[in-house]
Every structure is written in structure tokens, then in C-alpha cells.
Design a protein around this motif. Structure first.
Motif, mmCIF file in Angstrom:
data_model
loop_
_atom_site.group_PDB
_atom_site.id
_atom_site.type_symbol
_atom_site.label_atom_id
_atom_site.label_comp_id
_atom_site.label_asym_id
_atom_site.label_seq_id
_atom_site.Cartn_x
_atom_site.Cartn_y
_atom_site.Cartn_z
ATOM 1 N N ASP A 1 12.351 -17.852 -5.895
ATOM 2 C CA ASP A 1 13.225 -17.441 -4.794
ATOM 3 C C ASP A 1 14.393 -16.575 -5.234
ATOM 4 N N SER A 2 14.608 -16.442 -6.534
ATOM 5 C CA SER A 2 15.727 -15.637 -7.018
ATOM 6 C C SER A 2 15.289 -14.500 -7.947
ATOM 7 N N ARG A 3 13.982 -14.274 -8.060
ATOM 8 C CA ARG A 3 13.496 -13.231 -8.971
ATOM 9 C C ARG A 3 12.174 -12.659 -8.474
ATOM 10 N N ILE A 4 12.083 -11.323 -8.420
ATOM 11 C CA ILE A 4 10.836 -10.665 -8.064
ATOM 12 C C ILE A 4 10.581 -9.521 -9.037
ATOM 13 N N ASN A 5 9.324 -9.083 -9.093
ATOM 14 C CA ASN A 5 8.946 -7.930 -9.895
ATOM 15 C C ASN A 5 8.252 -6.912 -9.011
ATOM 16 N N LEU A 6 8.610 -5.641 -9.209
ATOM 17 C CA LEU A 6 7.963 -4.544 -8.491
ATOM 18 C C LEU A 6 7.314 -3.615 -9.506
ATOM 19 N N ALA A 7 5.981 -3.578 -9.516
ATOM 20 C CA ALA A 7 5.244 -2.630 -10.346
ATOM 21 C C ALA A 7 4.905 -1.443 -9.453
ATOM 22 N N LEU A 8 5.694 -0.374 -9.565
ATOM 23 C CA LEU A 8 5.572 0.752 -8.657
ATOM 24 C C LEU A 8 4.364 1.610 -8.976
ATOM 25 N N ASP A 9 3.799 2.222 -7.953
ATOM 26 C CA ASP A 9 2.648 3.102 -8.151
ATOM 27 C C ASP A 9 2.982 4.305 -9.016
ATOM 28 N N ASN A 10 4.263 4.699 -9.059
ATOM 29 C CA ASN A 10 4.655 5.856 -9.860
ATOM 30 C C ASN A 10 4.895 5.503 -11.331
ATOM 31 N N GLY A 11 4.599 4.261 -11.695
ATOM 32 C CA GLY A 11 4.740 3.833 -13.081
ATOM 33 C C GLY A 11 5.989 3.037 -13.367
ATOM 34 N N GLY A 12 6.898 2.985 -12.450
ATOM 35 C CA GLY A 12 8.115 2.216 -12.653
ATOM 36 C C GLY A 12 7.855 0.720 -12.585
ATOM 37 N N ASP A 13 8.714 -0.023 -13.256
ATOM 38 C CA ASP A 13 8.592 -1.482 -13.255
ATOM 39 C C ASP A 13 9.984 -2.078 -13.095
ATOM 40 N N LEU A 14 10.185 -2.800 -12.010
ATOM 41 C CA LEU A 14 11.510 -3.322 -11.685
ATOM 42 C C LEU A 14 11.491 -4.841 -11.647
ATOM 43 N N LEU B 1 0.833 -1.208 0.000
ATOM 44 C CA LEU B 1 0.000 0.000 0.000
ATOM 45 C C LEU B 1 0.865 1.254 0.000
ATOM 46 N N GLY B 2 0.580 2.128 -0.991
ATOM 47 C CA GLY B 2 1.321 3.372 -1.122
ATOM 48 C C GLY B 2 2.640 3.237 -1.846
ATOM 49 N N TYR B 3 2.952 2.042 -2.352
ATOM 50 C CA TYR B 3 4.251 1.829 -2.986
ATOM 51 C C TYR B 3 4.150 1.114 -4.322
ATOM 52 N N GLY B 4 3.490 -0.026 -4.355
ATOM 53 C CA GLY B 4 3.397 -0.764 -5.611
ATOM 54 C C GLY B 4 2.922 -2.183 -5.375
ATOM 55 N N THR B 5 3.107 -3.026 -6.377
ATOM 56 C CA THR B 5 2.707 -4.429 -6.289
ATOM 57 C C THR B 5 3.931 -5.319 -6.449
#
Length: 293
Positions: free
Chosen positions: A139-152, A129-133
Motif C-alpha cells: 500500500d505504500s510502494r509501487i513499481n512502474l515498468a514503462l513501455d519506453n524503457g523507464g523503470d520507476l 495498455l500503451g503505457y507500461g506495467t
């Protein structure tokens, strides 16, 4: 009688297990270490710490806690290896830091650290909440879909957790500080003074939350929701329920004893200080009361 000096500096907590057993005369000396029971936190099975291994990432780690909080730590405050019991110092003078007390240094270094609550959307997918999904690929890879539009897309390693047992499950959660008390003993162990902290002193001198995790990390959160401190911990004596802690950004190691009663706990720390008109040396014990979030 002089006002206690430690009300100004507050809550330094450094002692070996022997220190917790050395003072007599307190009704808390006979208090049970363990009363009642407490269900595991809601997200016990989802709790995890990922250390980011990408060299060009600004993020050092992302953690989901058992109580439903997430923690994003910037690279410059990556945690060291867990401390060893031998690092815990003996009871000593002039210590101005504890796991409960607000940091005396600027929090500017935590500018990019983030703390908040999360919701589980489905298996392996969490709304921070307030950051992203956050999506856990493996166990060795994650994805961050940021609320500001970034995708990591980040390469990570999953931190090893301590054993899931009754003691660790009871401690490792988010604790909200609800009160505090000081007890002063002379060097013979006689109780010579007690004093409760006011609500104002609690808010001025203490953080609001202490979050303990099975990844051997802890984090402290101020009353404005901002990260105040971050470090590592481990058990010094499981039988006495004493653990060591070490802040990542300060050369400080302390010890705390914890007792449990239902959804409440008390943290005990001790240090030397001056007392009375003649500034006689005394042992000050701080007792911090908390409630499970």
C-alpha cells in the motif's frame, strides 16, 4: 422564436437539490431514480487510487478504475481534498461549465496525463495498455515498468475509498455519453420548450466519457481519447441521488442529479438563462443520457 442561447454555451449544471424539485410539468419529474439492476464492473475489487509522495516525481497519482481504465495524473493537477456539501452554490446565472461539457480552456496542462485501458496479469500486476506495467508492492510502494524503457519505484499512499454499497457501486464506473436533451421552464415551473441535442452537437459540445470513482475523483475524456478535465465529487443528497463536483483546475462547483435504468443512466443539471424574443429569464435543464462501459 429565437434559437436557444444555451445551445452555444451548452451544459452548465449548477443547482442545489431544491432546484431539481422546483420545476413542474415534465414527464421526467416522476421518473424513478432507480430501475433494474446492473452488475458491478469487471474490476470492482481492483479499483484503487495511489497518490505519489516522492518529491521528485512528475506523477501525482495513478488510479485503476472499476471499469478497467487507468488514469495517470501529472503533479501540477493533483486533486484537492474532497469538496464539502456547503461548497455547492445555489442556482445562478452565467455559468459555462459542467461535468459533461468540453473544457473551454487549453488542454496543454494535461500533456503528461494519460488515460487508457488496463489488463490484470496476476494479483497485484496490471498491464497499462500503451503505457507500461504496474506492480503493486504494497500500500505504500509501487513499481512502474514503462513501455519506453523507464523503470520507476514510487512511494505512495493509498487513497481512502467511499463505502461499497448499491448506490456507490452503480455510479462509480465509466459512463459513455449517448444523447442529450434540453428542457426550458419559466420561473413558475411551467415547461415551455424541449429540444434534443443532435449527434453532431453531442460530439462538438460534450466529452465522450465521464469516469466516476470511489476515491471521490472523476475524469472526463474527449472523443480523441485525451483527458479533458479532472476533479473531485461527493454526495450532496443520497436520497435524491444528487452529487456535487469540483474541477481541480477551475474555480467551479456544480451539482448533478442521476437516475439509473439497467445499464443506462441520466444526469440532470439546471441553470438560469435568457429565453424567447424578450430574453425572459428561464430555467434550463440539461438531461444527459449515458451507457455503462
Amino acid at each position: 422564436m429565437k434559437k436557444m442561447k444555451f445551445l452555444a454555451i451548452a451544459l452548465a449544471a449548477v443547482a442545489l437539490p431544491l432546484g431539481f424539485a422546483s420545476c413542474g410539468g415534465s414527464e421526467d419529474d416522476e421518473e424513478d431514480l432507480w430501475k433494474g439492476e446492473l452488475e458491478n464492473p469487471k474490476y470492482e475489487s481492483d479499483a484503487v487510487l495511489f497518490n505519489v509522495t516522492d518529491d521528485d516525481s512528475d506523477i501525482a497519482s495513478i488510479e485503476l478504475t472499476a471499469s478497467g481504465d487507468y488514469i495517470v495524473i501529472p503533479c501540477e493537477y493533483d486533486a484537492p481534498a474532497p469538496i464539502m456539501p456547503s461548497m455547492a452554490p445555489a442556482l445562478r446565472k452565467t455559468t459555462h461549465k459542467s461535468i459533461f461539457r468540453k473544457s473551454s480552456t487549453s488542454r496543454a496542462g494535461w500533456e503528461y496525463g494519460v488515460f487508457g485501458e488496463y489488463k490484470k496479469l496476476k494479483e497485484g500486476v496490471y498491464e497499462l495498455l500503451g503505457y507500461g506495467t504496474l506492480t503493486i508492492v504494497n500500500d505504500s510502494r509501487i513499481n512502474l515498468a514503462l513501455d519506453n524503457g523507464g523503470d520507476l519505484n514510487l512511494d505512495v499512499t493509498k487513497a481512502t475509498e467511499i463505502q461499497a454499497n448499491a448506490l456507490n457501486n452503480r455510479l462509480c464506473r465509466t459512463w459513455q455519453i449517448t444523447g442529450g436533451q434540453y428542457k426550458v421552464y419559466d420561473l413558475k415551473g411551467n415547461l415551455i420548450h424541449t429540444e434534443k441535442m443532435t449527434d453532431r452537437e453531442i460530439k462538438e459540445e460534450c466529452v465522450e466519457y465521464v469516469v466516476m470513482s470511489k476515491a471521490n475523483t472523476y475524469i472526463t475524456i474527449d472523443w480523441d481519447g485525451e483527458i479533458d478535465g479532472y476533479g473531485v465529487w461527493n454526495w450532496e443528497d443520497k436520497d435524491l441521488q444528487v452529487f456535487n463536483y469540483h474541477y481541480t483546475d477551475e474555480d467551479f462547483t456544480g451539482s448533478v442529479k442521476v437516475t439509473f435504468d439497467g445499464d443506462r443512466c441520466k444526469f440532470y443539471g439546471r441553470h438560469y438563462d435568457d429565453w424567447g424574443e424578450d430574453d425572459d429569464e428561464a430555467i434550463v435543464e440539461e438531461i444527459i443520457s449515458c451507457k455503462a462501459k
